[in-house]
Write an enzyme that holds these catalytic residues in place. Structure first.
Site, mmCIF file in Angstrom:
data_model
loop_
_atom_site.group_PDB
_atom_site.id
_atom_site.type_symbol
_atom_site.label_atom_id
_atom_site.label_comp_id
_atom_site.label_asym_id
_atom_site.label_seq_id
_atom_site.Cartn_x
_atom_site.Cartn_y
_atom_site.Cartn_z
ATOM 1 N NE ARG A 1 5.634 -4.946 13.416
ATOM 2 C CZ ARG A 1 5.258 -4.273 12.325
ATOM 3 N NH1 ARG A 1 5.832 -3.107 12.024
ATOM 4 N NH2 ARG A 1 4.343 -4.751 11.529
ATOM 5 N N PRO A 2 9.344 -7.675 11.430
ATOM 6 C CG PRO A 2 8.547 -9.800 10.869
ATOM 7 C CD PRO A 2 9.056 -8.994 12.028
ATOM 8 C CB SER A 3 7.331 -4.133 7.191
ATOM 9 O OG SER A 3 6.218 -3.674 6.451
ATOM 10 N N GLY A 4 4.581 -5.699 7.742
ATOM 11 C CA GLY A 4 3.498 -6.441 7.095
ATOM 12 C C GLY A 4 3.070 -5.790 5.792
ATOM 13 C CG ASP B 1 -6.772 5.146 3.139
ATOM 14 O OD1 ASP B 1 -5.948 5.760 3.836
ATOM 15 O OD2 ASP B 1 -7.088 3.961 3.352
ATOM 16 C CG ASP C 1 -3.840 8.117 5.349
ATOM 17 O OD1 ASP C 1 -5.011 8.511 5.549
ATOM 18 O OD2 ASP C 1 -3.550 6.906 5.325
ATOM 19 C CG ASN D 1 0.501 5.045 11.882
ATOM 20 O OD1 ASN D 1 -0.653 5.105 12.284
ATOM 21 N ND2 ASN D 1 1.035 3.921 11.446
ATOM 22 C CB SER E 1 -3.163 3.685 2.813
ATOM 23 O OG SER E 1 -3.053 4.430 3.966
ATOM 24 C CG ASP F 1 -6.833 4.822 7.040
ATOM 25 O OD1 ASP F 1 -5.842 5.527 6.748
ATOM 26 O OD2 ASP F 1 -6.870 3.592 6.837
HETATM 27 C C1 LIG Z 1 5.417 1.402 11.806
HETATM 28 C C2 LIG Z 1 4.188 1.679 11.038
HETATM 29 O O1 LIG Z 1 3.792 2.839 10.914
HETATM 30 N N1 LIG Z 1 3.558 0.607 10.523
HETATM 31 C C3 LIG Z 1 2.319 0.735 9.738
HETATM 32 C C4 LIG Z 1 2.404 -0.137 8.493
HETATM 33 O O2 LIG Z 1 2.518 -1.477 8.892
HETATM 34 P P1 LIG Z 1 3.865 -2.352 8.795
HETATM 35 O O3 LIG Z 1 3.414 -3.749 9.120
HETATM 36 O O4 LIG Z 1 4.789 -1.763 9.792
HETATM 37 O O5 LIG Z 1 4.401 -2.178 7.403
HETATM 38 O O6 LIG Z 1 1.199 0.013 7.744
HETATM 39 C C5 LIG Z 1 0.028 -0.425 8.453
HETATM 40 C C6 LIG Z 1 -1.155 -0.302 7.509
HETATM 41 O O7 LIG Z 1 -1.386 1.008 7.131
HETATM 42 C C7 LIG Z 1 -0.156 0.374 9.737
HETATM 43 O O8 LIG Z 1 -1.247 -0.130 10.443
HETATM 44 C C8 LIG Z 1 1.122 0.297 10.568
HETATM 45 O O9 LIG Z 1 1.025 1.129 11.685
HETATM 46 MG MG LIG Z 2 -4.504 5.135 5.279
#
Ligand SMILES: CC(=O)N[C@H]1[C@@H](OP(=O)(O)O)O[C@H](CO)[C@@H](O)[C@@H]1O
Ligand SMILES: [Mg+2]
Length: 537
Positions: A495-498, A277, A275, A371, A66, A279
């Site tokens: 929150r913890p990022s994923g 890819d 972006d 976003n 992405s 989406d």
């Molecule tokens: C704050 C933020 O923009 N988080 C993004 C980011 O996730 P995180 O879990 O926050 O790392 O990447 C995801 C996948 O692209 C998207 O769905 C999400 O909105």
């Molecule tokens: Mg993307």
């Protein structure tokens, strides 16, 4: 048929598990530095082949990271419906990706096969990739994973993520689903939706992030002809070092500035940014010293107004309309949406899988992350109702019903799609007779600030209430509440990022100074209570 273990093992020895790598499925699939990924991608091939056998329908894989840097890559997994992998299979995806050796992998495959009574046989997995140089090796790894359990990998080549999702969905519905069909369908639906509205004079400037979306938009332009004129920037697809570099939707949204390669004059037109890819989508326009940003929240607001206008014209105001956001949605957007008549606003955890599932529950569900990732879902029961209206009502009613049908075709029903989104926004601006200024003026964003904090183990931060409250570590939420209460219109969450090894902080307040201060205070508190690493914030 039973699983051919010999064939599986012959495949998997080529993709050994690196002991130091512990992949995690995350917010949108697996992602990391590309060189660490072959084993994970091979195993995703195995998984999606078994998922296809289990469901008796084609599944999909997109090799993409992405908006992330070019040296990264990742894998997005697609259900037969075109949605992201069912959350009920995510835990298994994690276990498969982390199996320490080939024997453990074979054992896990047997467990999955027996748990779901999967009959090994013919199945198809459609595989696409973005423009990263690492794609070639990873597509091969996915293909080997798919074929070593007896399924067929259907190579779709260089595509945007939403295009592959769309193709999987259409293929399983036994509808035309070629690459060409995708562009044709979007262009035709756009034409139907905007029939009768004046063709805009303005050229739309699109920053393509030097990614696969540049190729896709060029093909879309050919289909659109004079109906909508696009001028594409950042189209150096496959040129080393260019992908997402100081450009693209993530850059524009986070940095609040136009792409570095575009002049201020170029940025002062009607601009959009996608972006790597394709989406995600945001709009922007340089106004003097400041950049007016029209993010996912603003897109959701605009599309909600369009849907309401069409529903009213079709005499269908009693349908359930929902807008789904995450905690990152600007508070001003939530307030704006809440005051719209007949519109329910809902908040889910971050990640399109959560938003999509919630939006599906409405007759018409609009979902967007701030976003710019989102779409409009228009369900089957509603479409049936619509068809009755089309047949029964007067000319005006029929016209609105036809437009709603066109919107249902134009909006990608599988996943958020920058190309489909671009056309929906343009159609909405024409039909609502708005320009970027009047669209932007629907509401004024509250100033906000995001920060990242590195901690030893980000899983110590646990949240509830769609990530708006921290339930651990102890004392964190109390501290955040106190900090938020000390400033006007203060709101803060962590929150913890994923997708990254960090804990994210979001703060907003009535002034930028207060939003910055609140984010800093929250980051300090987090660092202190959740095992922050590195220097004190
Ligand atoms: C704050 C933020 O923009 N988080 C993004 C980011 O996730 P995180 O879990 O926050 O790392 O990447 C995801 C996948 O692209 C998207 O769905 C999400 O909105
Ligand atoms: Mg993307």
């Amino acid at each position: 048929m039973a699983l051919d273990v010999g064939k599986l093992l012959a495949g998997s020895v080529q993709y050994p598990k690196l002991p130091e790598v512990s992949p995690s499925y995350g917010t949108a699939g697996f992602r990391s530095t590309a060189v660490l990924l072959p084993c994970t991608v091979f195993r995703c091939g195995v998984l999606m082949a078994l998922r296809a056998m289990h469901t008796g329908a084609a599944t999909g894989i997109v090799i993409t990271a992405s908006h992330n840097p070019e040296q990264d890559n990742g894998v997005k997994l697609v259900e037969p419906s075109g949605h992201m992998l069912s959350p009920s299979w995510e835990a298994f995806a994690d276990r498969l990706a982390n199996a320490p050796d080939d024997d453990a992998l074979a054992e896990l495959c047997h467990e999955l096969i027996s748990q779901h009574s999967i009959s090994i046989g013919n199945a198809t997995v459609m595989v696409a990739h973005d423009s990263r140089p690492s794609a070639v090796a990873l597509v091969a790894a996915a293909g080997d994973g798919i074929s070593c359990v007896g399924a067929t990998a259907y190579a779709c080549g260089l595509l945007t993520t939403p295009q592959l999702h769309w193709m999987v969905m259409k293929c399983n519905r036994k509808l035309p689903h070629s690459k060409e069909d995708y562009f044709h369908t979007l262009a035709e639906a756009y034409e139907q939706l905007t029939a009768g509205a004046a063709t805009p004079d303005e050229v739309i400037i699109v920053d393509c992030a030097n990614g696969v979306g540049a190729n896709a938009l060029q093909q879309l332009q050919e289909k659109l002809g004079a109906k909508l004129r696009l001028k594409l920037f950042n189209t150096e697809v496959g040129v080393a070092g260019k992908l997402n570099a100081d450009c693209g939707a993530d850059f524009v949204q986070k940095e609040r500035t136009g792409p570095a390669s575009m002049t201020l004059a170029e940025c002062s037109g009607r601009c959009a940014s996608i972006d790597g890819d394709a989406d995600r989508l945001v709009f922007f326009s340089q106004e003097g010293d400041t950049l007016a940003l029209l993010d996912g929240d603003k897109i959701a607001a605009l599309l909600a107004l369009l849907v309401q206008q069409l529903l009213k014209a079709a005499g269908l105001e009693d349908v359930s309309l929902g807008v789904v956001q995450t905690a990152y949605a600007n508070g001003a957007s939530t307030q704006f949406l809440q005051q719209l008549p007949h519109c329910t606003v809902q908040c889910t955890p971050t990640g399109v899988k959560h938003l999509h599932a919630a939006a599906e529950k409405f007759d018409i569900g609009i979902y967007f992350e701030a976003n710019g990732h989102g779409t409009v879902l228009i369900g089957k029961p509603f479409l049936e109702k619509l068809q009755k209206t089309s047949q029964a009502g007067g000319e005006k009613l029929q016209e609105a019903a036809r437009q709603l049908e066109a919107l249902a075709t134009l909006s990608n029903q599988a996943v958020g799609d920058a190309l489909s989104g671009l056309l929906m926004v343009e159609a909405a601006l024409q039909l609502l007779q708005k320009d970027l200024q009047s669209w932007g003026a629907l509401y004024r964003d509250l100033p906000s600030r995001q920060r990242k904090v590195s901690v030893r183990d980000r899983s110590v931060v646990k949240t509830a209430d769609a990530e708006r409250k921290a339930v651990s570590p102890a004392g964190l939420q109390e501290g955040l509440d106190k900090a938020a209460a000390s400033v006007k219109s203060g709101r803060v969450f962590v929150r913890p990022s994923g997708t990254e090894d960090v804990v994210r902080v979001y703060a907003e307040a009535a002034t930028q100074e207060d939003a910055d201060g609140l984010a800093l205070e929250a980051a300090r508190l987090l660092h202190h209570l959740a095992g922050g690493t590195g220097a004190e914030v």
